[in-house]
Scaffold this motif. Sequence first.
Motif, PDB file in Angstrom:
ATOM      1  N   LYS A   1      22.071  60.972  62.465  1.00 36.34           N
ATOM      2  CA  LYS A   1      22.963  59.899  63.066  1.00 36.34           C
ATOM      3  C   LYS A   1      21.878  58.460  62.626  1.00 36.34           C
ATOM      4  N   ARG A   2      20.680  58.562  62.785  1.00 36.89           N
ATOM      5  CA  ARG A   2      20.098  57.260  62.529  1.00 36.89           C
ATOM      6  C   ARG A   2      20.152  56.829  60.979  1.00 36.89           C
ATOM      7  N   VAL A   3      20.168  58.099  60.219  1.00 36.52           N
ATOM      8  CA  VAL A   3      20.397  57.551  58.624  1.00 36.52           C
ATOM      9  C   VAL A   3      21.756  57.252  58.289  1.00 36.52           C
TER      10      VAL A   3
ATOM     11  N   GLY B   1      14.669  72.476  57.928  1.00 33.90           N
ATOM     12  CA  GLY B   1      13.828  71.409  58.792  1.00 33.90           C
ATOM     13  C   GLY B   1      14.505  70.323  59.244  1.00 33.90           C
ATOM     14  N   GLU B   2      14.307  69.806  60.331  1.00 33.84           N
ATOM     15  CA  GLU B   2      15.067  68.646  61.273  1.00 33.84           C
ATOM     16  C   GLU B   2      14.856  67.399  60.372  1.00 33.84           C
TER      17      GLU B   2
ATOM     18  N   LEU C   1      18.683  66.340  46.042  1.00 33.98           N
ATOM     19  CA  LEU C   1      19.059  65.353  47.347  1.00 33.98           C
ATOM     20  C   LEU C   1      18.683  63.838  46.615  1.00 33.98           C
ATOM     21  N   VAL C   2      18.409  63.722  45.527  1.00 33.47           N
ATOM     22  CA  VAL C   2      18.071  62.542  44.900  1.00 33.47           C
ATOM     23  C   VAL C   2      18.946  61.910  44.035  1.00 33.47           C
TER      24      VAL C   2
ATOM     25  N   LYS D   1      13.505  62.467  55.275  1.00 33.03           N
ATOM     26  CA  LYS D   1      12.907  62.468  53.913  1.00 33.03           C
ATOM     27  C   LYS D   1      13.582  62.163  52.723  1.00 33.03           C
ATOM     28  N   TYR D   2      14.850  62.422  52.730  1.00 34.14           N
ATOM     29  CA  TYR D   2      15.832  62.469  51.525  1.00 34.14           C
ATOM     30  C   TYR D   2      17.086  61.892  52.024  1.00 34.14           C
TER      31      TYR D   2
END
Lengths: 227, 116
Positions: free
Chosen positions: A190-192, A150-151, A128-129, A156-157
């Motif tokens: 949606k925030r990211v 996980g939500e 994911l990076v 985190k990524y």
Amino acid sequence: MISPAGIRTISIQEAVHGKNLAVAHENRERFGRCGILAANLLSSPGAGKTALLEATLRDTHVSMPSAVIVGDLQTDNDARRLGRWGATAIQVTTGDICHLDAGMVQRAMAELDLSSLSVVYLENVGNLVCPTSFDLGESLRVALVSVTEGEDKPLKYPGAFKWADLILVTKIDLAAAVGFDRDTAITNLKRVSPAARILEVSSRSGAGMEQWYETLRGRLPARERKP
Amino acid sequence: MHELSLMESALRIATEHAAASGATRIVSLTLRVGALSGVVPEALEFAFDVLREGTAAEGAELHIQQEPVRARCPCSPDELFETSGPVCLCPRCSEPTADIVAGREMDLVSMEVETP
């Protein structure tokens, strides 16, 4: 600017990704000329990229002739899984490199008969990076996150999700079993990535898959067919 | 560790410029790294330490300029706001925005070289 010691400053102002971006641009033009939708798929290892593509090829390869360029550090297992559905699958083994880059895609494209294809899936290395920093020349960037991860994975990524055009929440057939908090996950996504479209799918049960196929069909470019 | 690949590119660009300008040695490099570039400055420094050996940049210093994210919100389209990302919330309306104007860059800005 020259100092007495023979030391001077040279202004460069050049993108470090410049070479990759130039090759990505060539790839994008070539895909576009051939009327091909190129979709870059990013996720962590095990989020279900290959399973998604297996189901997608099974259901759509006849109506949308497809090929897959798949990156993994080692083995050609994924290419063999994907090849079962009649689509050409080219394995790129990246060795120690944690992402596909535009040059790897360009070399793999040389092995494809682009004039016969509607879609080329670029299945990135599960990570994911690193892949988020490399434009491959895709016209659609798809990020996958499975309900088992996980939500807060998108927080985190964030890089993988922030630049995605489309986000697939995968393995939703397992949501109840793992106590997946759907509302929190969607809020975090949606925030990211406020502009990305979000679909919830299960390659195994087929839930949501028709919407994914519709999205792909809707993104197919107009055809010129000059490879 | 994609920072290794990126630093390899940065050093290739730098050594090409150094050779073109007749420099014998690179004294320092300055990189600009946006907060959303996906690059970790510490990892860049590590990569630089490893990769500069045996090149014109052996012994050179690395300067990293970290840049904030600049974004725009539909609620006030004439102004830009700064944030450290990755969630870019508008300071006026608190909504997340997708209109990112800057913050993904990873540029080789300049370098100091020694010439004979």
